[in-house]
Write a protein that holds these residues in place. Structure first.
Motif, PDB file in Angstrom:
ATOM      1  N   GLY A 128       0.726  -1.525  -0.048  1.00 22.95           N
ATOM      2  CA  GLY A 128      -0.554  -0.226  -0.009  1.00 22.95           C
ATOM      3  C   GLY A 128       0.843   0.842  -0.137  1.00 22.95           C
ATOM      4  O   GLY A 128       2.088   0.877   0.650  1.00 22.95           O
ATOM      5  N   VAL A 129       0.106   1.814  -0.915  1.00 19.36           N
ATOM      6  CA  VAL A 129       0.509   3.734  -0.202  1.00 19.36           C
ATOM      7  C   VAL A 129      -0.296   4.524   0.437  1.00 19.36           C
ATOM      8  O   VAL A 129      -0.867   4.432  -0.059  1.00 19.36           O
ATOM      9  CB  VAL A 129       1.296   4.003  -2.138  1.00 19.36           C
ATOM     10  N   VAL A 130       0.454   5.137   1.566  1.00 19.93           N
ATOM     11  CA  VAL A 130      -0.148   5.392   2.683  1.00 19.93           C
ATOM     12  C   VAL A 130       0.456   6.454   2.641  1.00 19.93           C
ATOM     13  O   VAL A 130       1.768   6.750   2.406  1.00 19.93           O
ATOM     14  CB  VAL A 130      -1.035   5.227   3.198  1.00 19.93           C
ATOM     15  N   PRO A 131      -0.367   7.950   3.270  1.00 23.18           N
ATOM     16  CA  PRO A 131       0.222   9.534   3.542  1.00 23.18           C
ATOM     17  C   PRO A 131       1.794   8.991   4.549  1.00 23.18           C
ATOM     18  O   PRO A 131       1.389   8.279   5.696  1.00 23.18           O
ATOM     19  CB  PRO A 131      -0.459  10.693   4.167  1.00 23.18           C
ATOM     20  N   GLY A 132       3.067   9.290   4.053  1.00 25.24           N
ATOM     21  CA  GLY A 132       4.021   8.337   5.626  1.00 25.24           C
ATOM     22  C   GLY A 132       4.575   6.904   5.486  1.00 25.24           C
ATOM     23  O   GLY A 132       5.546   6.741   5.910  1.00 25.24           O
ATOM     24  N   ASN A 133       4.154   6.021   4.204  1.00 22.77           N
ATOM     25  CA  ASN A 133       5.128   5.341   3.903  1.00 22.77           C
ATOM     26  C   ASN A 133       5.866   4.972   2.958  1.00 22.77           C
ATOM     27  O   ASN A 133       6.389   4.399   2.785  1.00 22.77           O
ATOM     28  CB  ASN A 133       4.377   4.175   4.426  1.00 22.77           C
ATOM     29  N   HIS A 166       1.172  15.018  -2.970  1.00 21.04           N
ATOM     30  CA  HIS A 166       2.022  15.539  -2.738  1.00 21.04           C
ATOM     31  C   HIS A 166       3.010  13.364  -2.379  1.00 21.04           C
ATOM     32  O   HIS A 166       3.878  13.480  -2.812  1.00 21.04           O
ATOM     33  CB  HIS A 166       2.574  15.563  -1.338  1.00 21.04           C
ATOM     34  N   THR A 167       1.477  12.675  -1.501  1.00 17.88           N
ATOM     35  CA  THR A 167       2.248  11.660  -1.342  1.00 17.88           C
ATOM     36  C   THR A 167       2.562  10.328  -2.519  1.00 17.88           C
ATOM     37  O   THR A 167       3.280   9.940  -2.885  1.00 17.88           O
ATOM     38  CB  THR A 167       1.651  10.973  -0.554  1.00 17.88           C
ATOM     39  N   MET A 172       5.566   7.814  -6.314  1.00 21.18           N
ATOM     40  CA  MET A 172       5.692   7.297  -7.782  1.00 21.18           C
ATOM     41  C   MET A 172       6.915   7.506  -8.072  1.00 21.18           C
ATOM     42  O   MET A 172       7.083   6.300  -9.171  1.00 21.18           O
ATOM     43  CB  MET A 172       4.702   7.826  -8.414  1.00 21.18           C
ATOM     44  N   GLU A 173       7.561   8.630  -7.737  1.00 27.79           N
ATOM     45  CA  GLU A 173       9.115   9.106  -8.553  1.00 27.79           C
ATOM     46  C   GLU A 173       9.657   7.302  -8.486  1.00 27.79           C
ATOM     47  O   GLU A 173      10.548   7.160  -8.595  1.00 27.79           O
ATOM     48  CB  GLU A 173       9.804  10.486  -7.706  1.00 27.79           C
ATOM     49  N   LYS A 174       9.643   6.742  -6.773  1.00 29.12           N
ATOM     50  CA  LYS A 174      10.373   6.145  -5.455  1.00 29.12           C
ATOM     51  C   LYS A 174       9.438   4.993  -6.464  1.00 29.12           C
ATOM     52  O   LYS A 174      10.391   3.796  -6.623  1.00 29.12           O
ATOM     53  CB  LYS A 174       9.698   5.470  -4.396  1.00 29.12           C
ATOM     54  N   ILE A 175       8.765   4.608  -6.324  1.00 25.59           N
ATOM     55  CA  ILE A 175       8.472   3.401  -7.475  1.00 25.59           C
ATOM     56  C   ILE A 175       8.711   3.147  -8.772  1.00 25.59           C
ATOM     57  O   ILE A 175       9.107   1.607  -8.905  1.00 25.59           O
ATOM     58  CB  ILE A 175       6.495   2.677  -7.915  1.00 25.59           C
ATOM     59  N   ALA A 176       9.186   3.863  -9.729  1.00 27.97           N
ATOM     60  CA  ALA A 176       9.028   4.052 -10.870  1.00 27.97           C
ATOM     61  C   ALA A 176      11.117   4.125 -10.410  1.00 27.97           C
ATOM     62  O   ALA A 176      11.655   2.943 -11.486  1.00 27.97           O
ATOM     63  CB  ALA A 176       9.479   5.851 -10.755  1.00 27.97           C
ATOM     64  N   TYR A 229       1.042  12.844 -13.913  1.00 30.23           N
ATOM     65  CA  TYR A 229       1.648  12.392 -12.839  1.00 30.23           C
ATOM     66  C   TYR A 229       2.733  11.263 -13.250  1.00 30.23           C
ATOM     67  O   TYR A 229       4.295  11.343 -12.633  1.00 30.23           O
ATOM     68  CB  TYR A 229       1.524  11.931 -11.103  1.00 30.23           C
ATOM     69  N   ALA A 230       2.069  10.194 -14.191  1.00 30.25           N
ATOM     70  CA  ALA A 230       2.488   8.926 -14.556  1.00 30.25           C
ATOM     71  C   ALA A 230       3.682   9.650 -15.703  1.00 30.25           C
ATOM     72  O   ALA A 230       4.845   9.289 -15.719  1.00 30.25           O
ATOM     73  CB  ALA A 230       1.422   7.827 -15.350  1.00 30.25           C
TER      74      ALA A 230
END
Length: 441
Positions: A128-133, A166-167, A172-176, A229-230
């Protein structure tokens, strides 16, 4: 003479581009040989599939089995049994509505250990992607998540918060950078919250009002935003459960631009309407909501043309008590993972002349390719996992409540008649469903 574990003879094999008569031999859980005629070969077990079609084991990339923490809503054992009965041999479990949600390594390990013990078919887990993780995403990727999931509007679960813009962008930058894929529930949080408040203030309990409180343009707005964003982050995106072909328009344009995006719809959007919601009530409530019949028909056109990449059940069960009462307050989720293939056959193959190969694509090779499993799964090919479903296309049945393997036996499809019955399901060469009963492992 080679000795095979299992030989399936005389079946019509459904591939991505054609349906052919062939025999299939299985050794050590994998497809060892496919040939026109293996009558001269020896097998420990022989299955005569005469009169049956053999589909690749379906991949349901979108289920919520809710374990740990909310196993009384479903649970991995009952959920995976339902999948086996429905011809699904691999599922991807979403990071919610389990508690804790799968948003860090500890939560992944907890759910994975339960799934290893309880699942009767193969599986993968979403992170999951949630604020703060954001800092946890790399660990989750290293654990082996199939991808990541974020909500662009409220999830309905307090412990899985919607991802703000922002999250989303940072994730998405990290996942890419990790080579992963982000799946998104794409509805505008602002539009759905504001329109939902208006509907609630009016206490309008009609199906039409609920559907209009989460309009198609809310999906379009969110999709356009995530596609931007993508494009900026170069992150692969998978848009889940679109309810209208109108939502496809920006996605098709994005694909033409080279943006890495795929899209899913669900069996309820291909078989139920807002009129059904009016009749059935909360048992057919979901988000995005059911639409008009014209939207159903246009979605089918998109499935058949190939514009829809995958079909997932979005099986989102709950306690029976949570699907009672007012439409506005009831849980928004449909129990449907056992009947996906039945719906595709009845509504697609029988009613709309959809080629069987479309099923092999949307629930086989397409999700396998999208999520990096194409060397193991997704098609009936030599050396791949022996995930196979034997179906009698002509056998008709009416779905009864007692047919369901769900922990909470409820479904908007009960009482409906379908043509096309699963006779046997093999997962990695192991018979897991045999003519109306799950086979104990």
């Amino acid at each position: 003479m080679a000795l095979y574990d299992v030989i399936i003879r005389n079946g019509m094999v459904v591939k991505e581009e054609e349906v052919v008569k062939a025999d299939i031999a299985i050794v050590d859980g994998r497809i060892s040989k496919i040939a026109d005629d293996l009558s001269g070969a020896a097998g420990k077990e022989i299955v005569d599939a005469k009169g049956l079609h053999i589909f690749p084991g379906l991949i349901d990339s979108h289920v919520h089995f809710n374990e740990p923490g909310r196993g009384d809503w479903e649970g991995i054992q009952t959920g995976s049994k339902a999948l086996a009965a429905g011809g699904v041999t691999t599922f991807f479990d979403m990071p919610l509505n389990s508690h804790p949600p799968t948003i860090d390594k500890d939560a992944f390990d907890l759910k994975n250990n339960i799934a290893k013990q309880k699942s009767v078919v193969d599986y993968r887990l979403w992170g999951g992607v949630v604020p703060g993780n954001i800092a946890d995403l790399e660990d989750l990727m290293n654990c082996g998540v199939i991808g990541f999931k974020a909500f662009m509007s409220g999830s309905g679960i307090e412990d899985f918060e919607a991802a703000d813009d922002h999250t989303l962008f940072a994730a998405m930058e990290k996942i890419a950078s990790l080579g992963g894929v982000l799946a998104v529930h794409a509805e505008s949080d602002v539009i759905t919250a504001q329109l939902g408040k208006i509907t609630s203030d009016k206490n309008d309990q009609s199906a039409k009002a609920f559907s209009e409180s989460r309009p198609i343009y809310s999906e379009i707005e969110a999709v356009q935003r995530i596609l931007a964003y993508a494009e900026a982050t170069k992150c692969g995106v998978h848009i889940v459960h679109i309810s209208s072909a109108k939502v496809l328009e920006p996605i098709i344009r994005a694909k033409r631009k080279g943006i890495n995006v795929t899209v899913e719809t669900c069996p309820h959007y291909l078989s139920l309407t807002v009129e059904d919601l009016d009749v059935l009530g909360p048992i057919a409530k979901c988000a995005p909501p059911l639409r008009e019949q014209a939207e159903v028909d246009h979605l089918w056109d998109a499935v058949i043309s190939g514009d829809i990449d995958t079909i997932g059940s979005d099986h989102s069960p709950s306690l029976t008590s949570m699907k009672q009462g007012s439409l506005l307050e009831a849980w928004g989720g449909i129990s449907g993972c056992q009947t996906t293939l039945n719906i595709l056959l009845e509504e697609g193959y029988w009613k709309r002349d959809m080629p069987l190969t479309v099923i092999a694509k949307t629930m086989g090779i397409n999700p396998a390719k999208r999520f990096g499993l194409e060397m193991q799964k997704g098609s009936i090919s030599e050396y791949k996992d022996a995930d196979l479903v034997l179906v009698n296309l002509n056998e008709e049945f009416t779905l009864q409540l007692e047919d369901l393997y769900y922990r909470n036996k409820q479904s908007p499809y009960v009482g409906k008649t379908y043509r096309g019955k699963v006779k046997q399901t093999f997962s990695k060469g192991q018979l897991v469903f045999d003519d109306q009963k799950v086979v104990p492992s």
